[in-house]
Design a protein around this motif. Structure first.
Motif, PDB file in Angstrom:
ATOM      1  N   LEU A   1      34.543  55.242  39.705  1.00 27.52           N
ATOM      2  CA  LEU A   1      35.012  55.318  38.404  1.00 27.52           C
ATOM      3  C   LEU A   1      34.132  55.014  37.150  1.00 27.52           C
ATOM      4  O   LEU A   1      34.202  55.508  36.116  1.00 27.52           O
ATOM      5  N   GLN A   2      33.242  54.201  37.291  1.00 22.93           N
ATOM      6  CA  GLN A   2      32.077  53.730  36.709  1.00 22.93           C
ATOM      7  C   GLN A   2      31.322  55.189  36.361  1.00 22.93           C
ATOM      8  O   GLN A   2      31.096  55.301  35.277  1.00 22.93           O
TER       9      GLN A   2
ATOM     10  N   LEU B   1      40.785  49.087  38.202  1.00 23.52           N
ATOM     11  CA  LEU B   1      40.375  49.938  39.672  1.00 23.52           C
ATOM     12  C   LEU B   1      39.215  50.172  39.932  1.00 23.52           C
ATOM     13  O   LEU B   1      38.807  50.405  41.428  1.00 23.52           O
ATOM     14  N   THR B   2      38.182  49.658  39.206  1.00 26.09           N
ATOM     15  CA  THR B   2      36.847  49.716  39.494  1.00 26.09           C
ATOM     16  C   THR B   2      36.584  48.549  40.479  1.00 26.09           C
ATOM     17  O   THR B   2      35.337  48.533  41.056  1.00 26.09           O
ATOM     18  N   THR B   3      37.388  47.603  40.640  1.00 24.18           N
ATOM     19  CA  THR B   3      37.200  46.580  41.545  1.00 24.18           C
ATOM     20  C   THR B   3      37.034  47.121  43.094  1.00 24.18           C
ATOM     21  O   THR B   3      36.320  46.371  43.883  1.00 24.18           O
ATOM     22  N   LYS B   4      37.743  48.216  43.182  1.00 21.38           N
ATOM     23  CA  LYS B   4      37.874  48.713  44.483  1.00 21.38           C
ATOM     24  C   LYS B   4      37.194  50.195  44.466  1.00 21.38           C
ATOM     25  O   LYS B   4      36.482  50.483  45.563  1.00 21.38           O
TER      26      LYS B   4
ATOM     27  N   ASP C   1      37.853  38.861  45.623  1.00 27.45           N
ATOM     28  CA  ASP C   1      37.563  39.408  47.166  1.00 27.45           C
ATOM     29  C   ASP C   1      37.254  40.574  47.374  1.00 27.45           C
ATOM     30  O   ASP C   1      36.904  40.994  48.473  1.00 27.45           O
ATOM     31  N   THR C   2      37.380  41.430  46.229  1.00 23.15           N
ATOM     32  CA  THR C   2      36.801  42.928  46.414  1.00 23.15           C
ATOM     33  C   THR C   2      35.553  43.070  45.588  1.00 23.15           C
ATOM     34  O   THR C   2      34.783  44.169  46.216  1.00 23.15           O
ATOM     35  N   VAL C   3      35.357  42.723  44.416  1.00 24.50           N
ATOM     36  CA  VAL C   3      34.059  42.804  43.782  1.00 24.50           C
ATOM     37  C   VAL C   3      32.776  42.576  44.718  1.00 24.50           C
ATOM     38  O   VAL C   3      32.689  41.624  45.052  1.00 24.50           O
TER      39      VAL C   3
END
Length: 280
Positions: A192-193, A185-188, A278-280
């Motif tokens: 959350l981190q 989920l943290t990729t977007k 593509d999102t990180v």
């Protein structure tokens, strides 16, 4: 003459695909990740690996003074130091599994973008690193346990101590499952981190780390045991200290929850793995 390929890389994955055979082929890489975790975590620190020992001892001493001596919370008639340390050793292993795997995609983004290897090797390596930490801290706990027993403290080892490997495996599955869900989920959602550490602190207060579960009312006891970490800590404490309760039914529920969380995490992990660059 047709070439015989040793490996085929494609984006077509099953929903639940552990790739255990492929991960086993990369077992040397797993151990390199474990070594890397130890090296980078304690690089340029004064105490180095001694933090394995200092952290649980310092937390236990603070809890003994604040919750044991000042607040006077009950500890099932066993020494306060052992009561809090038994809870901390188990909780630290679970929380380390969560936090160390929660940054799998973000912290390894550059490496993932350059070369292919089974992405699941990273969270597995994190769980192994956390287990090594646990082993060190657990033996420290056993050292204090035998000292208190030699001094005549009213503690004894029970049959539940034989369940320790299964209890640790339960925590590993649960912690790793939650960790890879968060990492996916943290990729977007990078928020959350920040929330992981805060959420784990709150979670600890809903677990029998500093609170004796046997001192709660039946309703509150049931609510606390619905927390999948609680029966594991309670059984470990009963096994090695001979105090507390034996919530075997809730432990069974904890196993079911842990497996479901891990399976859901694997599904989400495999889905995000295809497009996370593509999102990180």
């Amino acid at each position: 003459m047709a070439k015989k390929w040793t490996a085929i890389i494609d984006s077509d994955h099953k929903l639940v695909d552990l790739k255990l055979k492929e991960v086993w082929m990369y077992k040397d890489l797993v151990w390199l990740f474990v070594k890397r975790d130890f090296t980078t975590r304690y690089k340029q620190t004064i105490l180095g690996p001694l933090w394995f020992i200092v952290q649980p001892l310092f937390v236990t001493i603070v809890q003994t003074v604040v919750f044991g001596n000042m607040a006077g919370l009950p500890t099932d008639g066993i020494p306060q130091f052992l009561f809090y340390m038994s809870g901390n050793v188990a909780w630290l292993y679970f929380s380390t599994c969560v936090t160390s795997t929660a940054n799998t995609f973000v912290s390894n983004a550059r490496l993932f973008g350059k070369i292919y290897f089974p992405r699941m090797t990273s969270p597995i390596a994190s769980a192994i690193s956390a287990f090594i930490n646990f082993i060190i801290q657990f033996f420290i706990f056993l050292g204090f346990l035998f000292v208190f027993m030699a001094r005549g403290s009213d503690i004894h080892i029970t049959w539940a101590a034989a369940l320790t490997p299964l209890l640790i495996l339960n925590l590993a599955i649960l912690g790793t499952g939650f960790g890879i869900i968060i990492s996916s989920l943290t990729t977007k959602y990078r928020d959350l981190q920040v929330l992981v550490g805060f959420g784990l602190q709150l979670w600890m207060y809903f677990s029998p780390v500093i609170i004796s579960a046997s001192s709660l009312s039946p309703k509150m006891y049931t609510l606390m045991m619905c927390n999948p970490v609680s029966p594991v800590i309670e059984l470990m404490r009963y096994g090695w200290l001979g105090a507390g309760t034996t919530p075997l039914l809730f432990w069974g529920i904890s196993w079911i929850v842990s497996v479901i969380v891990l399976l859901f995490g694997i599904i989400l992990f495999n889905k995000v793995e295809r497009t996370f660059m593509d999102t990180v």
